[in-house]
Design an enzyme around this catalytic site. Structure first.
Site, mmCIF file in Angstrom:
data_model
loop_
_atom_site.group_PDB
_atom_site.id
_atom_site.type_symbol
_atom_site.label_atom_id
_atom_site.label_comp_id
_atom_site.label_asym_id
_atom_site.label_seq_id
_atom_site.Cartn_x
_atom_site.Cartn_y
_atom_site.Cartn_z
ATOM 1 N N LYS A 14 0.842 -1.223 0.000
ATOM 2 C CA LYS A 14 0.000 0.000 0.000
ATOM 3 C C LYS A 14 0.869 1.261 0.000
ATOM 4 C CE LYS A 14 -2.142 -1.032 3.878
ATOM 5 N NZ LYS A 14 -1.473 -2.306 4.229
ATOM 6 N N ARG A 89 -10.017 1.036 8.076
ATOM 7 C CA ARG A 89 -9.611 -0.304 8.485
ATOM 8 C C ARG A 89 -10.673 -1.022 9.310
ATOM 9 N NH1 ARG A 89 -3.718 0.443 8.306
ATOM 10 N NH2 ARG A 89 -2.655 -1.360 9.121
ATOM 11 N N ARG A 128 11.793 -6.034 5.430
ATOM 12 C CA ARG A 128 11.801 -4.598 5.695
ATOM 13 C C ARG A 128 12.282 -4.315 7.113
ATOM 14 N NH1 ARG A 128 6.272 -1.438 5.495
ATOM 15 N NH2 ARG A 128 6.083 -2.580 7.442
ATOM 16 N N ARG A 134 10.986 -0.025 12.288
ATOM 17 C CA ARG A 134 9.601 -0.102 12.758
ATOM 18 C C ARG A 134 9.487 -1.159 13.845
ATOM 19 N NH1 ARG A 134 4.887 0.344 8.247
ATOM 20 N NH2 ARG A 134 3.858 -0.929 9.826
ATOM 21 N N ARG A 145 -0.637 -8.602 13.322
ATOM 22 C CA ARG A 145 -1.202 -7.594 12.409
ATOM 23 C C ARG A 145 -2.037 -8.262 11.324
ATOM 24 N NH1 ARG A 145 4.268 -5.083 10.905
ATOM 25 N NH2 ARG A 145 3.190 -4.043 9.189
HETATM 26 P P1 AP5 Z 1 4.741 -1.547 1.894
HETATM 27 O O1 AP5 Z 1 4.519 -0.768 0.644
HETATM 28 O O2 AP5 Z 1 5.323 -0.862 3.056
HETATM 29 O O3 AP5 Z 1 3.385 -2.301 2.301
HETATM 30 P P2 AP5 Z 1 2.174 -1.797 3.176
HETATM 31 O O4 AP5 Z 1 0.963 -2.484 2.641
HETATM 32 O O5 AP5 Z 1 2.171 -0.312 3.244
HETATM 33 O O6 AP5 Z 1 2.609 -2.457 4.553
HETATM 34 P P3 AP5 Z 1 2.569 -1.848 6.025
HETATM 35 O O7 AP5 Z 1 3.440 -2.693 6.875
HETATM 36 O O8 AP5 Z 1 2.819 -0.391 6.018
HETATM 37 O O9 AP5 Z 1 1.084 -2.150 6.363
HETATM 38 P P4 AP5 Z 1 0.335 -2.039 7.697
HETATM 39 O O10 AP5 Z 1 -1.049 -1.983 7.214
HETATM 40 O O11 AP5 Z 1 0.640 -3.117 8.668
HETATM 41 O O12 AP5 Z 1 0.975 -0.745 8.393
HETATM 42 P P5 AP5 Z 1 0.402 0.674 8.726
HETATM 43 O O13 AP5 Z 1 1.557 1.586 8.764
HETATM 44 O O14 AP5 Z 1 -0.753 1.026 7.877
HETATM 45 O O15 AP5 Z 1 5.638 -2.814 1.503
HETATM 46 C C1 AP5 Z 1 6.127 -3.698 2.495
HETATM 47 C C2 AP5 Z 1 7.529 -4.180 2.095
HETATM 48 O O16 AP5 Z 1 7.439 -4.942 0.899
HETATM 49 C C3 AP5 Z 1 8.505 -3.038 1.795
HETATM 50 O O17 AP5 Z 1 9.787 -3.399 2.226
HETATM 51 C C4 AP5 Z 1 8.462 -2.923 0.267
HETATM 52 O O18 AP5 Z 1 9.658 -2.412 -0.275
HETATM 53 C C5 AP5 Z 1 8.212 -4.357 -0.142
HETATM 54 N N1 AP5 Z 1 7.427 -4.456 -1.384
HETATM 55 C C6 AP5 Z 1 6.359 -3.704 -1.755
HETATM 56 N N2 AP5 Z 1 5.877 -4.108 -2.950
HETATM 57 C C7 AP5 Z 1 6.661 -5.153 -3.341
HETATM 58 C C8 AP5 Z 1 6.653 -5.995 -4.492
HETATM 59 N N3 AP5 Z 1 5.773 -5.847 -5.489
HETATM 60 N N4 AP5 Z 1 7.586 -6.965 -4.560
HETATM 61 C C9 AP5 Z 1 8.498 -7.133 -3.567
HETATM 62 N N5 AP5 Z 1 8.573 -6.354 -2.456
HETATM 63 C C10 AP5 Z 1 7.651 -5.386 -2.351
HETATM 64 O O19 AP5 Z 1 -0.141 0.466 10.207
HETATM 65 C C11 AP5 Z 1 0.735 0.220 11.285
HETATM 66 C C12 AP5 Z 1 -0.056 0.223 12.586
HETATM 67 O O20 AP5 Z 1 -0.628 1.530 12.805
HETATM 68 C C13 AP5 Z 1 -1.249 -0.740 12.646
HETATM 69 O O21 AP5 Z 1 -0.858 -2.015 13.067
HETATM 70 C C14 AP5 Z 1 -2.150 -0.043 13.661
HETATM 71 O O22 AP5 Z 1 -1.695 -0.247 14.979
HETATM 72 C C15 AP5 Z 1 -1.946 1.433 13.330
HETATM 73 N N6 AP5 Z 1 -2.901 1.938 12.327
HETATM 74 C C16 AP5 Z 1 -2.598 2.458 11.100
HETATM 75 N N7 AP5 Z 1 -3.712 2.835 10.460
HETATM 76 C C17 AP5 Z 1 -4.742 2.561 11.302
HETATM 77 C C18 AP5 Z 1 -6.159 2.699 11.172
HETATM 78 N N8 AP5 Z 1 -6.739 3.205 10.065
HETATM 79 N N9 AP5 Z 1 -6.935 2.295 12.226
HETATM 80 C C19 AP5 Z 1 -6.373 1.794 13.352
HETATM 81 N N10 AP5 Z 1 -5.032 1.618 13.516
HETATM 82 C C20 AP5 Z 1 -4.231 1.992 12.487
HETATM 83 MG MG MG Z 2 2.288 1.115 4.810
#
Ligand code: AP5
Ligand code: MG
Length: 193
Positions: A14, A89, A128, A134, A145
């Site tokens: 994402k 979410r 990552r 992180r 997660r």
């Molecule tokens: P990346 O692009 O970072 O993937 P992502 O889907 O953004 O993964 P996240 O870990 O950020 O998702 P998340 O939903 O757990 O975290 P968030 O910050 O939203 O890619 C991941 C890795 O893969 C990278 O190293 C990238 O380079 C690699 N990659 C990407 N595409 C690739 C490909 N095609 N091929 C190979 N490699 C690839 O949330 C974190 C925390 O915040 C949550 O757990 C929660 O506690 C809180 N939070 C955030 N939003 C909310 C909400 N709306 N409500 C409640 N709590 C929330």
């Molecule tokens: Mg992300």
């Protein structure tokens, strides 16, 4: 105005794809994960509270993230549109977003859901974690997660499917190939700038 939700499990790409989409189509990127991490870094009261949930791989309470999104939208009144990454979410967040946008005379136009097999998600996130700093990129929290995603977030897809806005895209190709698949859908609504 064009508003897009990029939907998918942790590690589905994402954040990576949102950056490319925001640059290509001049959309304002809003990531609740990034916003929360900057609150944690600043040790604000919101950040201190949010960290307790994030470190355990649990969702932060709805009212916290809904409030953050509302002020983020207000900061960019001239935006061509928004790309929401990691939000909504929960069903409550999706309903709140619909209301918020309706109040601003706009709406979600398209939801693109990235589909990636679970083993690949875990490999990516552990990879990552080596450099990301992180606190939630370790095996134990990654598994939590993904569990939280299945129980609370996955049902949000139905909310948008019922509105005929959901498109599923395979996200286990290279970053460039996945971007092309996503762009094909977005091009039906607006052109790159
Ligand atoms: P990346 O692009 O970072 O993937 P992502 O889907 O953004 O993964 P996240 O870990 O950020 O998702 P998340 O939903 O757990 O975290 P968030 O910050 O939203 O890619 C991941 C890795 O893969 C990278 O190293 C990238 O380079 C690699 N990659 C990407 N595409 C690739 C490909 N095609 N091929 C190979 N490699 C690839 O949330 C974190 C925390 O915040 C949550 O757990 C929660 O506690 C809180 N939070 C955030 N939003 C909310 C909400 N709306 N409500 C409640 N709590 C929330
Ligand atoms: Mg992300």
């Amino acid at each position: 105005m064009f508003n897009l939700v990029l939907f998918g499990p942790p590690g589905s790409g994402k954040g990576t794809q949102s950056m490319h989409i925001a640059n290509t189509y001049h959309l304002q990127h809003v990531s609740t994960g990034d916003l929360l991490r900057s609150e944690v870094e600043g040790q604000t009261p919101l950040g201190v509270e949010a960290k307790k949930y994030m470190d355990q791989g649990l969702l932060v309470p709805d009212e916290v993230v809904i409030g953050m999104i509302s002020s983020k939208i207000d900061e960019s009144p001239e935006a061509r549109g928004f790309i929401f990454d990691g939000f909504p979410r929960t069903k409550a967040q999706a309903e709140a977003l619909d209301k918020l946008l309706e109040f601003k005379n706009t709406k979600i136009d398209l939801v693109l859901a990235l589909d990636v097999p679970e083993a690949e998600l875990i490999t990516r996130l552990i990879g990552r974690g080596v450099n990301s700093g992180r606190s939630d990129d370790n095996q134990e929290v990654i598994v939590k997660r993904i569990k939280e995603y299945h129980s609370k977030t996955e049902p949000v897809a139905n909310h948008y499917d019922a509105q005929d806005k959901l498109e599923r895209v395979k996200g286990d190709h290279t970053i460039d190939e996945t971007f092309k698949l996503l762009a094909r859908h977005i091009d039906r609504y607006l052109l790159p700038v």
